[in-house]
Design a protein around this motif. Structure first.
Motif, mmCIF file in Angstrom:
data_model
loop_
_atom_site.group_PDB
_atom_site.id
_atom_site.type_symbol
_atom_site.label_atom_id
_atom_site.label_comp_id
_atom_site.label_asym_id
_atom_site.label_seq_id
_atom_site.Cartn_x
_atom_site.Cartn_y
_atom_site.Cartn_z
ATOM 1 N N UNK A 1 0.753 -1.244 0.006
ATOM 2 C CA UNK A 1 -0.155 0.056 0.295
ATOM 3 C C UNK A 1 0.719 1.091 0.087
ATOM 4 N N UNK A 2 1.977 1.257 0.746
ATOM 5 C CA UNK A 2 2.873 2.317 0.676
ATOM 6 C C UNK A 2 3.955 2.478 -0.498
ATOM 7 N N UNK A 3 3.897 1.345 -1.274
ATOM 8 C CA UNK A 3 4.730 1.209 -2.637
ATOM 9 C C UNK A 3 6.369 1.579 -1.923
ATOM 10 N N UNK A 4 6.355 0.687 -0.851
ATOM 11 C CA UNK A 4 7.813 0.899 -0.237
ATOM 12 C C UNK A 4 8.844 0.217 -0.929
ATOM 13 N N UNK A 5 8.629 -0.971 -1.930
ATOM 14 C CA UNK A 5 9.648 -1.255 -2.637
ATOM 15 C C UNK A 5 10.085 -0.677 -3.688
ATOM 16 N N UNK A 6 9.087 0.534 -4.171
ATOM 17 C CA UNK A 6 9.830 1.588 -5.314
ATOM 18 C C UNK A 6 10.215 2.784 -4.574
ATOM 19 N N UNK A 7 9.964 2.908 -3.262
ATOM 20 C CA UNK A 7 10.367 4.351 -2.689
ATOM 21 C C UNK A 7 11.456 4.211 -1.436
ATOM 22 N N UNK A 8 11.970 3.148 -1.259
ATOM 23 C CA UNK A 8 12.929 3.031 -0.293
ATOM 24 C C UNK A 8 13.930 1.960 -0.853
ATOM 25 N N UNK A 9 15.129 1.989 -0.201
ATOM 26 C CA UNK A 9 16.182 1.034 -0.472
ATOM 27 C C UNK A 9 16.204 -0.232 0.321
ATOM 28 N N UNK A 10 16.714 -1.374 -0.132
ATOM 29 C CA UNK A 10 16.803 -2.757 0.540
ATOM 30 C C UNK A 10 18.004 -2.861 1.211
ATOM 31 N N UNK A 11 17.907 -2.989 2.476
ATOM 32 C CA UNK A 11 18.996 -3.491 3.368
ATOM 33 C C UNK A 11 19.684 -4.776 3.002
ATOM 34 N N UNK A 12 18.931 -5.742 2.670
ATOM 35 C CA UNK A 12 19.668 -7.060 2.548
ATOM 36 C C UNK A 12 20.520 -6.887 1.249
ATOM 37 N N UNK A 13 19.881 -6.371 0.114
ATOM 38 C CA UNK A 13 20.936 -6.145 -1.303
ATOM 39 C C UNK A 13 22.175 -5.365 -0.801
ATOM 40 N N UNK A 14 21.876 -4.479 -0.062
ATOM 41 C CA UNK A 14 22.984 -3.623 0.357
ATOM 42 C C UNK A 14 24.276 -4.118 0.980
ATOM 43 N N UNK A 15 23.960 -4.997 2.207
ATOM 44 C CA UNK A 15 24.650 -5.959 2.650
ATOM 45 C C UNK A 15 25.548 -6.909 2.071
ATOM 46 N N UNK A 16 24.834 -7.332 0.835
ATOM 47 C CA UNK A 16 25.655 -8.266 -0.029
ATOM 48 C C UNK A 16 26.665 -7.637 -1.127
ATOM 49 N N UNK A 17 26.670 -6.252 -1.116
ATOM 50 C CA UNK A 17 27.613 -5.561 -2.025
ATOM 51 C C UNK A 17 28.846 -6.043 -1.689
ATOM 52 N N UNK A 18 29.781 -6.151 -2.627
ATOM 53 C CA UNK A 18 31.155 -6.516 -2.505
ATOM 54 C C UNK A 18 31.833 -5.297 -1.518
ATOM 55 N N UNK A 19 31.420 -4.186 -1.467
ATOM 56 C CA UNK A 19 31.891 -3.178 -0.605
ATOM 57 C C UNK A 19 31.671 -3.391 0.815
ATOM 58 N N UNK A 20 30.578 -4.116 1.160
ATOM 59 C CA UNK A 20 29.908 -4.162 2.600
ATOM 60 C C UNK A 20 30.275 -5.620 3.078
ATOM 61 N N UNK A 21 30.294 -6.607 2.123
ATOM 62 C CA UNK A 21 29.865 -8.086 2.840
ATOM 63 C C UNK A 21 31.142 -8.577 3.528
ATOM 64 N N UNK A 22 32.651 -8.129 3.195
ATOM 65 C CA UNK A 22 33.613 -8.419 3.782
ATOM 66 C C UNK A 22 33.543 -8.372 5.517
ATOM 67 N N UNK A 23 33.048 -7.245 6.031
ATOM 68 C CA UNK A 23 33.136 -7.012 7.304
ATOM 69 C C UNK A 23 31.855 -7.583 7.966
#
Length: 527
Positions: free
Chosen positions: A448-470
């Protein structure tokens, strides 16, 4: 409402900030719609602290002559002290913080305004849809199917649009079974055991009531779950007394005469106010500065937090044992099926399935079993351990899950790819986040809030190569074996990394982890 209406004083100079691990320092305080900004621009310094207002759990005001002091207690358990010159400025800042940190409208929360240059709203959202998860379970598809009966959320508001159910059961049976379960949460697949084909399913309580009503469709659905097997187990996360009392208010449990292929086992797991008060007592004990051993141990025991950890792990171990060692399918439920039910199902999978112990696998598990499955994050994580507000529906179930996973990481230090920093990050994000992953209470609200179109996903972010190593455990070695937790009293420990996070001890442990990581990395490079 404009955020500016809540900001009575936007900037204050010569503020003294006191925070863990730092000497007191004179800074400039700026109040914005979503943050407190502390900056030190004296000389060559460009130091800055940015505190998300949503992370503030409680504040305390204390006059000191013509000035005042504000103590800020955060949901991540950090405590800051701010000395503000001028009593009027102090009261204005405190009033602004109280108003802006407790906004209830989801649309006004920071994830809807967070727009970093390195992220795009066109980036993929989430890791695993129900459709994708079903496709990955090839052996399951002979007897189970993907149902879209809830595609418009009319059958169950807290379920996702697609769920996995027995193939022999049609949509009309599901609709009628849903009416017989609290909140419409009819039994759906949680986990398929590849080795022997048994399953874990979850639901809410049946609405038998005082008259012991029956629902043939619900009975048919559960019979289809075990598919001719001589027995299945129902793990009810309430005590026998609580289950009987639920009948007086329209709830209940599965009777032996109507579900004769199922054996019911009660494992009392606390939830709601009891669990929230346990967290409050534990945090109070950890903040006790008396340094008296007897007092500390007494407070720790009285909080009963480790007892809740014990119960969660032992119940999950029971479910896993039924599936792996006994070869029987299991139904897990309590009352609503959105709290302790999800906790037990998640831990049971973590024990059994090596893939869930990888970084991607664990985040996918959380997405399926907590986000998509309808854990009400907005209600349960509204307050942490410091709030003076009257408890409503807050309960640290997700925090308890992370603590249980941490206990397993101690007992099996090589079996988990995920490290403690990930668990700490998730604990913080659930209560206050830049991302939209933990917003709202279910998929219907997010849609109802169109959240997936209007905010960013934490899980995808944590899997980025720049993040995952830590977030990776440098000692990880893959294994196909289950990890059976020890729940003996001497095997369970206080999670110092979280509850004593802002002490010198924990800071030293972080330095040790960094040193281990550098040693392992160096050896890998040599080999």
């Amino acid at each position: 409402m404009e955020f500016a209406e809540h900001i009575k004083t936007a900037n204050v100079e010569d503020v003294v900030l006191k925070q863990p691990f730092h000497a007191p320092m004179k800074v400039t305080l700026c109040v914005t719609g979503h943050h407190l900004l502390f900056s030190d621009r004296s000389g060559d310094s460009s130091w800055q602290l940015i505190l998300l207002l949503r992370n503030i759990d409680a504040i305390e005001k204390r006059p000191a002559g013509s000035s005042g002091t504000i103590t800020i207690k955060c949901k991540d358990l950090c405590i800051l002290q701010v000395d503000i010159p001028g009593m009027e400025e102090c009261l204005n800042v405190a009033s602004s913080i109280e108003a802006l940190s407790s906004l209830e409208s989801v649309r006004e929360m920071y994830p809807f305004f967070y727009r970093p240059s390195w992220l795009s709203l066109d980036d993929p959202w989430g890791l695993c849809t129900p459709e994708k998860h079903y496709d990955q379970l090839g052996a399951l598809q002979a007897k189970w199917r993907l149902s879209k009966v809830n595609s418009d959320y009319s059958v169950c508001p807290s379920y996702p649009p697609a769920v996995i159910v027995p193939k022999s059961v049609d949509e009309q049976v599901l609709v009628k079974a849903a009416r017989f379960r609290q909140g419409g949460r009819f039994p759906v697949l949680s986990y398929y055991h590849q080795k022997n084909g048994t399953v874990i399913v979850r639901s809410s309580q049946p609405l038998t009531g005082a008259n012991r009503k029956r629902c043939k469709e619900d009975e048919l659905l559960l019979q289809a779950v075990i598919d001719g097997s001589d027995r299945g187990y129902i793990i009810d996360t309430r005590s026998t007394q609580q289950a009987h009392q639920a009948r007086m208010t329209g709830g209940g449990f599965e009777s032996k005469s109507c579900y004769n292929s199922w054996k019911r086992i009660h494992r009392n797991m606390e939830r709601g106010k009891v669990l929230q008060e346990s967290l409050i007592k534990l945090v109070e004990a950890c903040g006790d500065q008396s340094h008296n051993m007897d007092r500390w141990l007494s407070k720790l025991e009285n909080s009963k937090w480790l007892s809740h950890v014990h119960t969660a792990l032992s119940t999950a171990g029971l479910v896993a044992e039924c599936v792996e060692r006994d070869g029987h399918s299991v139904l897990v439920h309590g009352s609503e099926g959105t709290d302790s039910t999800l906790l037990v199902c998640t831990l049971a999978q973590f024990i059994l399935d090596p893939d869930t112990r990888t970084l991607r696998g664990f985040l996918s598990l959380l997405e399926r079993e907590w986000v998509q499955a309808g854990h009400p994050f907005q209600l349960r994580c509204a307050r942490s351990a410091f709030s003076h507000a009257r408890l409503r529906q807050e309960a640290p179930l997700f925090l308890l899950l992370l603590d249980c996973v941490w206990q397993l990481s101690r007992q099996f230090p090589l079996a988990l790819e995920i490290g403690e920093p990930l668990l700490l990050r998730l604990a913080q994000e659930a209560y206050a986040s830049d991302f939209g992953t933990f917003l709202c209470n279910n998929e219907q609200e997010r849609c109802a809030l169109e959240l997936k179109d209007r905010t960013h996903c934490l899980f995808q972010f944590l899997l980025r190569s720049s993040e995952r190593e830590q977030y990776i455990n440098p000692l990880y070695e893959s294994t196909d074996l289950a990890i059976w937790p020890s729940v003996q009293p001497q095997s369970l420990h206080l999670w110092a990394g979280l509850f004593l996070r802002w002490t010198d001890h924990t800071q030293n442990m972080e330095e040790v982890r960094d040193e281990i990581w550098s040693i392992v990395t160096e050896r890998c490079c040599r080999s």
